[in-house]
Design an enzyme around this catalytic site. Structure first.
Site, PDB file in Angstrom:
ATOM      1  N   ASP A 160      27.305  55.583  34.022  1.00  0.00           N
ATOM      2  CA  ASP A 160      27.728  56.608  34.985  1.00  0.00           C
ATOM      3  C   ASP A 160      26.519  57.147  35.743  1.00  0.00           C
ATOM      4  OD1 ASP A 160      30.250  56.375  33.874  1.00  0.00           O
ATOM      5  OD2 ASP A 160      29.932  58.028  32.466  1.00  0.00           O
ATOM      6  N   HIS A 183      36.099  62.306  33.198  1.00  0.00           N
ATOM      7  CA  HIS A 183      36.129  61.587  34.476  1.00  0.00           C
ATOM      8  C   HIS A 183      37.467  61.798  35.174  1.00  0.00           C
ATOM      9  CE1 HIS A 183      32.427  59.420  33.964  1.00  0.00           C
ATOM     10  NE2 HIS A 183      32.840  58.713  32.926  1.00  0.00           N
ATOM     11  N   HIS A 234      35.111  62.099  26.963  1.00  0.00           N
ATOM     12  CA  HIS A 234      34.281  61.608  28.067  1.00  0.00           C
ATOM     13  C   HIS A 234      35.170  61.023  29.175  1.00  0.00           C
ATOM     14  CE1 HIS A 234      30.609  59.374  29.600  1.00  0.00           C
ATOM     15  NE2 HIS A 234      31.588  58.692  30.179  1.00  0.00           N
ATOM     16  N   GLU A 235      36.084  60.171  28.777  1.00  0.00           N
ATOM     17  CA  GLU A 235      36.935  59.522  29.785  1.00  0.00           C
ATOM     18  C   GLU A 235      37.853  60.527  30.458  1.00  0.00           C
ATOM     19  OE1 GLU A 235      36.309  56.716  30.896  1.00  0.00           O
ATOM     20  OE2 GLU A 235      34.927  56.149  29.306  1.00  0.00           O
ATOM     21  N   GLY A 239      28.001  33.650  53.747  1.00  0.00           N
ATOM     22  CA  GLY A 239      28.791  34.665  53.068  1.00  0.00           C
ATOM     23  C   GLY A 239      28.506  34.712  51.590  1.00  0.00           C
ATOM     24  N   PRO A 296      28.892  34.517  47.485  1.00  0.00           N
ATOM     25  CA  PRO A 296      29.436  33.440  46.665  1.00  0.00           C
ATOM     26  C   PRO A 296      30.927  33.637  46.400  1.00  0.00           C
ATOM     27  CG  PRO A 296      27.474  34.386  45.662  1.00  0.00           C
ATOM     28  CD  PRO A 296      27.818  35.249  46.813  1.00  0.00           C
ATOM     29  N   GLY A 320      34.860  31.225  49.635  1.00  0.00           N
ATOM     30  CA  GLY A 320      35.622  30.094  50.150  1.00  0.00           C
ATOM     31  C   GLY A 320      34.877  29.256  51.175  1.00  0.00           C
ATOM     32  N   THR A 357      32.860  26.554  50.636  1.00  0.00           N
ATOM     33  CA  THR A 357      33.073  25.146  50.316  1.00  0.00           C
ATOM     34  C   THR A 357      34.499  24.735  50.655  1.00  0.00           C
ATOM     35  OG1 THR A 357      31.521  25.482  48.513  1.00  0.00           O
ATOM     36  CG2 THR A 357      32.775  23.439  48.507  1.00  0.00           C
TER      37      THR A 357
HETATM   38  P1  ADP Z   1      31.869  29.451  47.967  1.00  0.00           P
HETATM   39  O1  ADP Z   1      31.588  28.059  48.365  1.00  0.00           O
HETATM   40  O2  ADP Z   1      31.944  30.407  49.117  1.00  0.00           O
HETATM   41  O3  ADP Z   1      30.978  29.978  46.904  1.00  0.00           O
HETATM   42  P2  ADP Z   1      34.281  28.263  47.091  1.00  0.00           P
HETATM   43  O4  ADP Z   1      34.775  27.707  48.359  1.00  0.00           O
HETATM   44  O5  ADP Z   1      33.641  27.322  46.154  1.00  0.00           O
HETATM   45  O6  ADP Z   1      33.334  29.484  47.339  1.00  0.00           O
HETATM   46  O7  ADP Z   1      35.503  28.990  46.382  1.00  0.00           O
HETATM   47  C1  ADP Z   1      35.750  28.848  45.019  1.00  0.00           C
HETATM   48  C2  ADP Z   1      37.243  28.907  44.760  1.00  0.00           C
HETATM   49  O8  ADP Z   1      37.758  30.191  45.059  1.00  0.00           O
HETATM   50  C3  ADP Z   1      38.022  27.970  45.637  1.00  0.00           C
HETATM   51  O9  ADP Z   1      38.121  26.723  45.057  1.00  0.00           O
HETATM   52  C4  ADP Z   1      39.368  28.640  45.742  1.00  0.00           C
HETATM   53  O10 ADP Z   1      40.164  28.321  44.629  1.00  0.00           O
HETATM   54  C5  ADP Z   1      39.026  30.096  45.650  1.00  0.00           C
HETATM   55  N1  ADP Z   1      38.963  30.700  46.987  1.00  0.00           N
HETATM   56  C6  ADP Z   1      37.883  31.248  47.546  1.00  0.00           C
HETATM   57  N2  ADP Z   1      38.157  31.732  48.757  1.00  0.00           N
HETATM   58  C7  ADP Z   1      39.453  31.475  48.982  1.00  0.00           C
HETATM   59  C8  ADP Z   1      40.336  31.728  50.081  1.00  0.00           C
HETATM   60  N3  ADP Z   1      39.917  32.349  51.184  1.00  0.00           N
HETATM   61  N4  ADP Z   1      41.609  31.316  49.965  1.00  0.00           N
HETATM   62  C9  ADP Z   1      42.031  30.690  48.856  1.00  0.00           C
HETATM   63  N5  ADP Z   1      41.253  30.412  47.812  1.00  0.00           N
HETATM   64  C10 ADP Z   1      39.976  30.811  47.841  1.00  0.00           C
HETATM   65 ZN    ZN Z   2      31.681  57.395  31.757  1.00  0.00          ZN
HETATM   66 MG    MG Z   3      30.235  26.836  47.464  1.00  0.00          MG
END
Ligand code: ADP
Ligand code: ZN
Ligand code: MG
Length: 653
Positions: A539, A465, A461-462, A240, A242, A245, A247
């Site tokens: 834009d 939009h 401009h804004e 998934g 970055p 969650g 890790t």
């Molecule tokens: P990844 O490993 O996918 O890059 P991490 O697990 O390191 O992401 O997530 C980083 C931080 O983001 C976690 O420590 C947590 O605080 C927050 N986080 C990410 N996903 C969730 C989730 N599903 N629920 C709660 N906290 C989350």
């Molecule tokens: Zn603009």
């Molecule tokens: Mg990670």
């Protein structure tokens, strides 16, 4: 390296191998002695004993010393007419011995030597001619000589090399030693006996949790599975973007199962020195095996698991590490309760061998959270924060489409920090919404002063939009307009946000209308000031991107119909588009995009010219207030357009 020599490597792996240092020291000492001996010992010429006596007779000798059963004769530095006979550069003692302790006086002084003869009369003769003679005792003592020339320099060399190696390995991050012999640093991976994280801490991601639950159950009760003959998968791959969650999930598995958690990042495996990574893998599995049941977690596994073919240059170190990992994964016994989890955001580059059954055969997708997921994640993180009772997390979740868990955690923290800055004791909704903007657009940059003219252009401009949004059916309502510059480069921006639900599908008209909204900023500049500024670049970029995707990926153009002309690579990362078509087709695609953009720009201009009154009024208001809400905007808009339709809030598709 493979399993066979694992024991041998293990022994030498904890410290740099001493015998290596000794060998290097010996070599260095021999070299040094030879070179110094060559440089320092003056070249001597051999003469016969008769010639020696003759020299004494002729008063040509200044000094005589008896070394190593030789007379060494130092001639008086005078005329140099004596012709050499047996010139030998190396003398007889090519080492420090002679040279170091009997330094010649001047460069002019010639030195001769001849064999020792026990001739009593010689000394009388020397006395009578006033020639000094001596015997350097130390040098002639073979033991002392040996110590001085060999043992001392050797010890000295050894110390220098050891110190040098220490410094070098420290510089390289404490990892490998100078020799690159399979050594591993025990700190290269983390062991947490209790992660303290459970599935409760991971919000959303219900499907992922469900898949992982089986692993947890297995770790609790392996017997249940082995009794029936079922083999637990050895590894699962968390895939998934970055920050979603991965890790956290892996830790939660360990926490739920109440087993130790060994974690290591893939990039830490791959070192400068061939073999280090492999020995680390071996070490890790060995340690984990001893502690089983437990979880091994390899983060960023793509750093080692990169496909081995299809590369410009091969990387021996990575291949060895990967091979070691593969063989360890084959080797361990699941019945002990060892489970390997790995995470990646580039699953497509992984080596196929890693993914085959018996290795990481389970793939668990950890997607970006949807509306409900985001709300749940916010709930998890807001728990530790003091909040005012009227906090609306649903509204915040709506405003954060596309954000991942890590972003949301960050936003909650930013909000808390802002509350402290404001001198409050609790977090308000405005803190939360402001932190969303800080993450999306950067901090407000109050010290950037725009000239009055620039401020006017940015405001129009804004509002351009915003008006295009309000005047079209298939768009999301305006939430906020601001002309306070932000640190990330925006001089102002218009925030759009869905009112209740998040959309997962967009139809063609919505996309076209959105392109019009993007282009309306420039359209306003052109209509009001008859100018074109650089402010529209972002834009234009986004509008073009959208038009391109309509043509090449969504099958929304008349010219090409339903042909896939591009696809997204690395979809969990930046998601670069890769083209699949011929050069002519590319040209045609470009033409198609130009056509769409021109059409939409004309529409934007027409919308704004037809509503010039609203454009002017709202812009003046914005210039005065700098930031206005969507409601304030709609109020003026409706006032100006009294007789016109007002169905903006209730569209759905
Ligand atoms: P990844 O490993 O996918 O890059 P991490 O697990 O390191 O992401 O997530 C980083 C931080 O983001 C976690 O420590 C947590 O605080 C927050 N986080 C990410 N996903 C969730 C989730 N599903 N629920 C709660 N906290 C989350
Ligand atoms: Zn603009
Ligand atoms: Mg990670």
């Amino acid at each position: 390296m493979n399993n066979n020599n694992s024991n041998r490597n293990k022994k030498t792996s904890s410290r740099p191998p001493i015998f290596m240092f000794i060998i290097i020291s010996v070599i260095a000492t021999v070299l040094l002695n030879t070179v110094l001996g060559f440089l320092m010992s003056p070249s001597k010429e051999q003469i016969t004993y008769d010639e020696f006596l003759a020299m004494v007779e002729d008063n040509k000798v200044e000094e005589v010393s008896i070394e190593n059963s030789q007379f060494v004769i130092y001639a008086k530095p005078e005329k140099k007419e004596d012709k050499k006979e047996n010139a030998s550069i190396f003398g007889e003692t090519g080492m420090l011995g002679g040279g170091m302790f009997a330094m010649p006086g001047t460069e002019e002084q010639k030195i001769y030597y001849t064999g020792y003869l026990n001739d009593e009369r010689l000394f009388d003769k020397l006395d009578s001619k006033g020639v000094k003679y001596s015997t350097p005792v130390e040098v002639n003592n073979p033991v002392v000589n040996f110590i001085l020339t060999w043992i001392l320099p050797l010890a000295f060399m050894y110390i220098i090399i050891v110190i040098f190696t220490k410094l070098l390995s420290k510089k390289m991050g404490g990892g490998g030693g100078i020799m690159g012999i399979g050594q591993s640093n025990a700190k290269m991976y983390n062991i947490e006996n209790k992660t303290g994280v459970t599935f409760k801490d991971v919000a959303g991601q219900e499907e992922a949790k469900e898949s992982l639950n089986e692993i947890v159950d297995f770790l609790h009760n392996p017997g249940k599975y082995t009794a029936i003959g079922a083999k637990q998968p050895k590894g699962a791959l968390l895939v998934g973007p970055p920050g979603t969650g991965k890790t956290l999930l892996a830790k939660a598995v360990a926490g739920e199962a109440n087993v130790p958690f060994f974690s290591l990042s893939g990039s830490e495996f791959v070192e400068m020195f061939v073999g280090v990574g492999a020995s680390r893998v071996r070490d890790l599995f060995k340690q984990a095996n001893a502690k089983a049941p437990c979880i091994i977690f390899i983060d960023e596994v793509d750093a080692i698991g990169k496909s081995r073919d299809n590369q410009m240059s091969t990387n021996d170190e990575r291949e060895q590490t990967l091979n070691q990992l593969l063989s360890e994964m084959d080797g361990f016994d699941t019945s002990k309760g060892l489970v390997v989890l790995a995470a990646t955001n580039r699953p497509e580059i992984l080596d196929k061998a890693l993914l085959r059954p018996g290795r990481f055969d389970r793939r668990i997708i950890v997607e970006k959270p949807d509306l409900k997921g985001r709300e749940d994640i916010l709930k998890v993180h807001i728990k530790n924060v003091v909040i005012s009772p009227d906090i609306d997390l649903h509204a915040m979740a709506l405003a954060t489409s596309g954000a991942v868990g890590a972003d949301l955690a960050n936003m909650v923290n930013e909000a808390a920090l802002r509350a402290v800055r404001m001198g409050r004791k609790e977090v308000l909704q405005e803190d939360l919404m402001d932190s969303v903007e800080v993450i999306i657009a950067g901090k407000e940059k109050k010290d950037r002063i725009l000239s009055a003219e620039e401020k006017r252009i940015v405001a129009f401009h804004e509002v351009g939009h915003a008006l295009a949004t309000a005047l079209q059916k298939n768009t999301q309502p305006v939430q906020k307009i601001t002309i306070v510059p932000r640190t990330m480069g925006a001089l102002g921006y218009t925030m759009q946000m869905p009112d209740k639900e998040e959309k997962y599908l967009n139809n063609k008209n919505e996309l076209l209308d959105q392109i019009t909204v993007f282009l309306a900023g420039r359209a306003a500049e052109e209509i009001v000031f008859d100018t074109q500024t650089t402010g529209a670049s972002n834009d234009i970029e986004r509008a073009t991107e959208m038009a391109r995707q309509m043509v090449t990926m969504y099958g929304m153009s008349d010219t090409f119909g339903l042909v896939g002309l591009e696809s997204i690579e690395h979809r969990y990362l930046d998601g670069r588009a890769v083209s699949h078509c011929s050069e002519e087709t590319k040209t045609a695609i470009d033409n198609e995009i130009v056509k769409i953009m021109k059409e939409r720009y004309e529409i934007a201009k027409k919308l704004l010219t037809d509503n010039r009154d609203a454009l002017d009024k709202i812009s003046e208001f914005l210039i005065e207030k700098e930031t206005i809400t969507g409601d304030e905007f709609m109020e003026i808009f409706n006032k100006v357009n009294e007789p016109e339709i007002i169905p903006e809030d209730t569209e759905e598709s």
